[in-house]
Design a protein around this motif. Structure first.
Motif, PDB file in Angstrom:
ATOM      1  N   UNK A   1      -0.363   1.920   3.490  1.00  0.00           N
ATOM      2  CA  UNK A   1      -0.539   0.495   3.208  1.00  0.00           C
ATOM      3  C   UNK A   1       0.232   0.184   1.932  1.00  0.00           C
ATOM      4  N   UNK A   2       0.975  -0.905   1.947  1.00  0.00           N
ATOM      5  CA  UNK A   2       1.726  -1.290   0.763  1.00  0.00           C
ATOM      6  C   UNK A   2       1.594  -2.771   0.490  1.00  0.00           C
ATOM      7  N   UNK A   3       1.699  -3.133  -0.764  1.00  0.00           N
ATOM      8  CA  UNK A   3       1.600  -4.551  -1.124  1.00  0.00           C
ATOM      9  C   UNK A   3       2.506  -4.846  -2.299  1.00  0.00           C
ATOM     10  N   UNK A   4       2.969  -6.086  -2.330  1.00  0.00           N
ATOM     11  CA  UNK A   4       3.856  -6.556  -3.393  1.00  0.00           C
ATOM     12  C   UNK A   4       3.301  -7.902  -3.855  1.00  0.00           C
ATOM     13  N   UNK A   5       2.963  -8.007  -5.112  1.00  0.00           N
ATOM     14  CA  UNK A   5       2.312  -9.232  -5.597  1.00  0.00           C
ATOM     15  C   UNK A   5       3.068  -9.764  -6.805  1.00  0.00           C
ATOM     16  N   UNK A   6       3.332 -11.039  -6.804  1.00  0.00           N
ATOM     17  CA  UNK A   6       3.933 -11.692  -7.973  1.00  0.00           C
ATOM     18  C   UNK A   6       2.985 -12.787  -8.442  1.00  0.00           C
ATOM     19  N   UNK A   7       2.681 -12.754  -9.728  1.00  0.00           N
ATOM     20  CA  UNK A   7       1.753 -13.776 -10.236  1.00  0.00           C
ATOM     21  C   UNK A   7       2.202 -14.275 -11.601  1.00  0.00           C
TER      22      UNK A   7
END
Lengths: 669, 651
Positions: free
Chosen positions: B150-156
């Motif tokens: 499982x992979x995730x990429x988050x920009x905040x």
């Protein structure tokens, strides 16, 4: 007071977008703030609850107005609440001074106002800035929100009061259960109801009382019809109690259409009419069901010889389709809303309706007669056939017949090996779609020997009082179905963790290893488990003896009923049986003392308990056979007057389960 | 409420949502690389392993932050399915999640991509009346078959006054690589410190400072373990902006204290109404201590309500004006501490706000000056040196201070909850701010004493009375428990508790009494057929024994230390024998003394009675994992002694 809608409301029947210029819509719009009704000094001075002594708080008034209307968007229901609560303790303050009004996307909450009347009569108003709206959760376009406010300056002796309006779009107060009781006692609970009139479509509204002394409706100047109940105690849960609708006073309101006028007065005629409607509707959805593909798929059904094997063959095929609710994301991705039953079979996923229709198609193509039917749900209500309202029959099932006979089948009851009904539908009326007779039958209640827990253990006792050995269990009938449905709600890891914890709760310090589960995902195989168990200090020690309780499965379990008194009837969901077999072997050089094993126990014809110990000739091993049968004669509801006897039975069961055998070193005195 | 939102509505809605699309998704290169890695040998028993946990922050000259996170986890076993997911916190109004993309790459190579319809946006804290803080969550457990990644990429983005960063570099799963980096404007400096791990040295490359740690073994969840924040590596960094950056500078505790005092002192202003209330609460000839107790009790009884707004701008540390609380009669911990401070000030008593961390006394570390280490506010009240109480500390500069938790309505003024004991707190003052160590109460202050007077008849029925007295934390725990129950509910709960030891016991009389310094329960009971006839002339009696059996240490292995609270219990049981019966066997005398604690149990026959006496002292503190066997054995021996039966015979 809470409401609950039963069955399909008229919004569904009438459609959502019709436009009839009957009433000018005011709902949801800001209303001019009404003055608070004056506070009775006696209520302000009240130091003790009137309805229930010792209560933390008491509602002096719980008032709800229900009004249906029509505006440019369609039909709506407006609920206007006025609530006045007297606070007697800090716990009452903490429990009731914060108000949360949850609402979904089609609901508008407005006109919130509140104030606190202090014990000295001064008042503190709730400021608009202190009313918050929070989004509890949001996913995609769906959101669940709530309005929250805290009444200011609340203390012991205060009266807090607040009001708000909920505007429900595309809603009608049809088939609505209006409950009067709450978690706190209520002095006066009032409903004001203002039905909608649509000439030619809605000709009136009917109300039926349940578990209440009816108070006739009073017509009010603003067009509302008012009724009430007074001195309502708080709702208090007890173990094994019937559903709320069987205990609390409630009012059932529903609209009358030209087609349904006169139904209430003649239940027999009503059920005949509805039976015909169900039959016609079922014919409509099954007319084109038996396609060549369905006929081809039904080959194993046709090949089967009798009713049960034909049903089993149809279920085998149907169960290759996973219900959409609970399917993996990958399977859900394959689902298409407009798919046929054969599409559902090919894709392996479908709605409960499609699963039911797939079974129907296969059964029809296999030579069986199938009728649509609607069953009650006794988890929420015990359906009384004299209440002529289809809303009380909520659960679609099938009546399947052949020359061998007939039975009810619920193809969506995935884990019943025979496709039998869930316990909620057993013993409830079932309306079978029929052109000629009322078709109102009662589903049979399965016996205690269908839902069985069978457990066995082979354990060795050590000199230090520890036990170690293998345990296994197998659950059949409703136990198996319920266990597998619970398993579907969690991950395998969570299941194993919860399973181990269920042992640790009554066997302190137990070590559970080599856990195996059986049949958890199988429709046919019962649920089972096998474990290796080790528990230090299981037996109690004195200077010369060990005392060991053979009933290991019940060790540390509390009695079935702990309370000395009972307010509500006792209601078991279904009859059941427990069969335990435990073999306990002593350490070398030890033997059992003479013992008089507990005798069996009975509670009338309803429950029986047997406890038999067999000590081996060399006094080195004991075998326990324990059998508990509850609701032997299929009686599952027991009046409060029967509670002492029932409690005594379960107390004796617990006492006998706690029986300890004395163990000594061979030859010692 | 009409109609009530069913509790299952959300779950049901989620269940009905269309499945995540199985597409030839554009998996980013970094995730492809992570997926291509062979399953590393680290901690092979763990159900999942975090392959990449990388957070990069860029700070603008105005303090605005952009954060980019890359996260990848490999699920190895079904027990690791819950690792497949991500939860990102943001503050509504001051920040937002600009993008959250997530994928599950199955062992077959098939890719599940999660769109908007799988991102759940939730309130961070459900109990608060209002709270700005929210989180976005993707849960992919049901797609996460063993072998998948499982992979995730988050920009905040976030706009905040805080320039402190703290990362716990691990939850429970093993971690292959954890990386953090901060890019600052020119002229800004960075200081960092590592907790629960060897120092992680930063690598500075121009304006980017980076920290990296590899091969962190997993942390098993075990009963009675310390807080995860005391076990998992934590990296804390403070960015020091130049003086003209208009951002607070947290380079020392004194500066943190100054910053807090600027926002916390004005709301404590004494108004006329506060002064009137202060006078009304204080008796004419009250001592300082009795005033503190009276005011403290009053404020503790003000309702706890949490409304959190403007968190990124320090709103979480700023109390509402004391005068507001006087009117509304509700507030959160800082509001209540501030209200008490104002009332005391009106009476001429000086008090300081104290920032602490509730629930984990080991959380706050002295070597990282930062307001973000705290989650609770209490008060330190200046008293004279003659005051003696468990919650007293003596500070070299500030003198004797009585620590008062104005929120904890179950702990009397003068005592301190075990959840705070031993932790560090920051006394807030513009000039005298200081870190202090909160006091620890010895075991004998947390005493529970039970006296049973019982009588057995020849049919085996046990009747008798119990007087239970609780002091210190034991009394507070009981008050906490009772506060959620009605009077009848407490009686029923007590009956269940007694019946768990004395099978079938029914309570005939029940009289609880709560005093400021103790909690007494007096009751009488009847338990029919309690003793078991072994043979016609032998009776088996299980003496009553309340109290818990210690933590569950049944697992054969233990990896984390065992946390035990200090406590003391005494029990005396007097059993009058049925006529014609004498003692055949009594429980053996037991005497244990270990570093875990002390236990003694005696039994003796006195005429027609048997008297049993037990005493248990738990020292409290952390016991190393390799001594779990000793702790287990201690509690097993205690339990064996407590459950050892009496055998009576008819001569």
């Amino acid at each position: 007071m809470a409401t609950h809608r039963l069955g399909l409301g008229l919004t569904t029947v009438l459609g959502l977008a019709f436009s009839i210029d009957l009433l000018s819509a005011q709902a949801g719009k800001p209303q001019a703030p009404a003055a608070w009704p004056p506070v009775d000094p006696a209520e302000l001075a009240q130091a003790e609850a009137k309805v229930e002594k010792g209560a933390d708080a008491e509602a002096l008034l719980w008032d709800m107005r229900v009004a249906d209307g029509v505006d440019q968007h369609g039909v709506y229901t407006e609920y206007r609440f006025v609530i006045r609560v007297k606070i007697f303790t800090d716990r009452g303050r903490d429990q009731y001074a914060t108000v949360k009004v949850p609402f979904s996307p089609r609901v508008v909450v407005s006109n919130i106002a509140g104030r606190t009347v202090r014990p000295d009569g001064t008042t503190v108003e709730l400021k608009p800035a202190d009313i918050f709206e929070r989004t509890v959760a949001k996913i995609g376009e769906y959101s669940f929100r709530e309005k929250v406010f805290v009444l200011p300056a609340v203390e012991k002796g205060s009266i807090l009061e607040y009001r708000y309006t909920e505007h429900h779009l595309y809603s009608l107060s049809d088939n609505l259960q209006l409950f009067f009781q709450q978690a706190m006692p209520i002095q006066r609970a009032v409903y004001h109801i203002k039905p909608l009139a649509i000439p030619g479509r809605i000709t009136g509204m009917q109300a039926q009382w349940y578990h209440a002394t009816p108070v006739p409706f009073t017509r009010e100047p603003d067009g509302y019809l008012m009724t009430y109940q007074a001195n309502l105690p708080a709702v208090r849960p007890e173990p094994y109690m019937p559903p709320a609708a069987e205990l609390q006073p409630w009012l059932f309101i529903y609209y009358v259409t030209p087609e349904s006028a006169g139904d209430t007065g003649n239940p027999a005629a009503y059920w005949l009419k509805i039976g015909k409607s169900v039959s016609e509707a079922f014919k409509l959805v099954t007319t084109k069901l038996v396609t060549p593909d369905v006929i081809k798929a039904a080959e194993p059904v046709r090949a089967a010889s009798d009713l049960d094997s034909k049903i089993a063959a149809a279920l085998d095929i149907t169960r290759t389709v996973t219900p959409l609710d609970g399917a993996s994301p990958a399977l859900r991705g394959k689902y298409k809303p407009d798919q046929t039953v054969i599409d559902a079979l090919k894709r392996g996923v479908g709605t409960e309706f499609q699963i039911r229709m797939l079974f129907t198609g296969l059964a029809l193509a296999g030579g069986l007669e199938v009728k649509g039917a609607l069953a009650g749900n006794r988890e929420s209500l015990f359906m009384d056939p004299s209440s002529a309202n289809i809303a009380f029959l909520q659960v679609p099932v099938l009546a399947v017949r052949s020359a061998d006979g007939g039975r009810f089948v619920d193809p969506t009851n995935r884990y019943s090996p025979t496709g039998g009904l869930r316990w909620q539908q057993e013993n409830e009326p079932v309306l079978v779609g029929n052109d000629t007779d009322p078709g109102l039958a009662r589903a049979p209640l399965s016996g205690a020997y269908l839902s069985v827990k069978t457990r066995s253990a082979a354990l060795r006792l050590s000199e230090d009082g520890a036990i170690e050995g293998d345990l296994s269990g197998e659950f059949a009938g409703h136990f198996s179905v319920a266990t597998k449905e619970a398993y579907n709600q969690v991950t395998p890891a969570e299941w194993e963790k919860d399973f181990k914890e269920s042992f640790a709760q009554h066997l302190t310090g137990v070590e559970i290893t080599s856990v195996k589960f059986l049949g958890l995902e199988s429709p046919k195989q019962p649920y089972g488990y096998a474990v290796h168990l080790k528990m230090p200090g299981y037996a109690q020690k004195t200077g010369t003896r060990l005392f060991v309780k053979p009933a290991v499965f019940e060790y540390g379990e509390p009695p079935g009923f702990s309370a000395a008194t009972r307010t509500n009837p006792v209601y078991f969901p279904f009859p059941w049986t427990e069969r335990d077999s435990v073999t306990l072997t002593l350490p070398p050089g030890y033997e059992f003392d003479e013992a008089t094993a507990p005798s069996g126990v009975r509670f009338a014809e309803d429950a029986s308990y047997e406890y038999a110990l067999a000590i081996s000739a060399d006094r080195h091993e004991v075998v326990l056979k324990r059998t508990l049968v509850v609701c032997n004669n299929k009686r599952i509801l027991f009046e409060v007057s029967e509670y002492p006897g029932l409690k005594k039975f379960f107390d004796l069961v617990a006492q006998n389960d706690g029986f300890a055998l004395s163990v000594r070193k061979a030859g010692s005195q | 409420v009409i109609p009530r939102l069913p509790a299952i509505a959300l779950a049901a809605t989620i269940a009905w949502l269309p499945g995540a699309a199985l597409r030839a998704a554009s998996v980013p290169a970094w995730l492809k690389d992570a997926t291509a890695l062979a399953d590393p040998p680290l901690d092979r028993d763990a159900g999942a392993i975090v392959l990449v946990d990388d957070i990069a922050i860029e700070i603008g000259a105005d303090g605005r932050k952009r954060t980019v996170e890359h996260y990848a986890v490999r699920v190895r076993k079904p027990t690791g399915q819950s690792a497949a997911g991500i939860s990102e916190i943001y503050q509504a109004g001051a920040g937002r999640i600009r993008g959250l993309k997530a994928w599950t790459i199955k062992p077959s190579g098939q890719v599940v991509e999660y769109g908007r319809d799988r991102i759940l946006d939730l309130a961070l804290v459900n109990d608060d009346v209002y709270n700005d803080m929210r989180r976005q969550v993707v849960r992919a457990g049901e797609d996460a078959e063993p072998g998948c990644v499982f992979g995730a990429e988050v920009t905040s983005d976030e706009r905040t006054v805080f320039t402190n960063f703290e990362w716990q570099l691990q939850e429970t799963w093993p971690v292959l690589v954890a990386r953090r980096s901060i890019k600052t404007p020119e002229q800004w400096a960075i200081k960092s410190v590592t907790f629960n791990h060897a120092p992680i040295e930063p690598i500075v490359n121009g304006r980017v400072t980076q920290w990296e740690v590899r091969n962190l073994k997993g942390i098993l969840k075990e009963p009675a373990m310390p807080a995860l924040s005391d076990l998992a590596p934590r990296l804390a960094a403070t960015v020091l902006p130049p003086a003209d950056a208009r951002l607070p500078l947290f380079d020392a505790w004194s500066s943190v204290s100054r910053w807090l005092s600027v926002i916390q002192d004005p709301p404590a202003a004494v108004t006329d109404d506060i002064r009137v209330k202060s006078v009304a609460l204080a008796g004419a000839d009250m001592t300082v201590l009795s005033k503190v107790k009276a005011f403290g009790r009053y404020v503790q009884n003000v309702r706890y309500i949490s409304i959190q707004m403007g968190m990124a701008q320090g709103g979480g540390y700023q109390p509402h004006p004391a005068a507001d609380l006087l009117v509304k009669n509700y507030g959160d911990c800082k509001d209540k501490a501030n209200f008490l401070r104002s009332l005391l000030a009106a009476a001429g008593i000086r008090a300081y706000m104290v920032a602490v961390h509730l629930g984990d006394p080991g959380y706050v570390r002295e070597d990282w000056p930062s307001p973000t280490q705290f989650n609770h506010a209490i008060l330190a009240v200046s008293v004279d040196a003659s005051v003696e109480a468990p919650a007293m500390i003596r500070h070299p500069q500030l003198g004797p201070l009585l620590i008062v938790d104005a929120t904890d309505d179950q702990t009397p003024v003068g005592e301190l909850s075990v959840d705070l004991q031993g932790g560090l707190g920051l006394v807030v003052s513009p000039t005298e701010g200081a870190i202090v160590r909160l006091p620890v109460t010895p075991a004998d202050r947390n005493l529970i004493e039970r006296r049973w007077t019982t009588q057995l008849d020849a049919k085996g029925t046990l009747t008798g009375s119990l007087v239970e007295t609780s002091l210190g934390e034991e009394a507070s725990n009981l008050r906490r428990y009772v506060s959620g129950l009605s009077a009848a509910g407490f009686a029923e709960a007590m009956e269940r508790r007694i019946a768990a030891s004395v099978r079938g016991a029914r309570i005939d009389r029940f009289e609880p009494t709560s005093a400021p310094d103790r909690y007494d329960v007096s009751l009488s009971f009847t338990a029919p057929a309690y003793a078991q006839a072994l043979q016609p002339a032998l009776l088996l009696v299980q003496p009553p024994a309340l109290g818990d059996d210690g933590p569950d240490l049944s697992s054969p292995t233990r990896t984390s230390p065992i946390r035990l609270d200090p406590a003391m219990a005494k029990e005396r049981i007097e059993l009058k024998l049925p006529a014609g019966f004498v003692v055949d066997e009594l429980p053996a005398t037991a005497s244990l003394e270990t570093t875990v604690g002390r236990f003694t149990a005696t039994a003796r026959a006195e005429g027609d009675r048997v008297v049993l006496e037990r005493s248990l002292v738990l020292v409290g503190g952390l016991v190393p994992a390799d001594r779990a066997g000793d702790v287990r054995q201690f509690f097993e021996r205690v339990r064996a002694a407590r459950t050892s039966p009496i055998v009576l015979k008819k001569p």
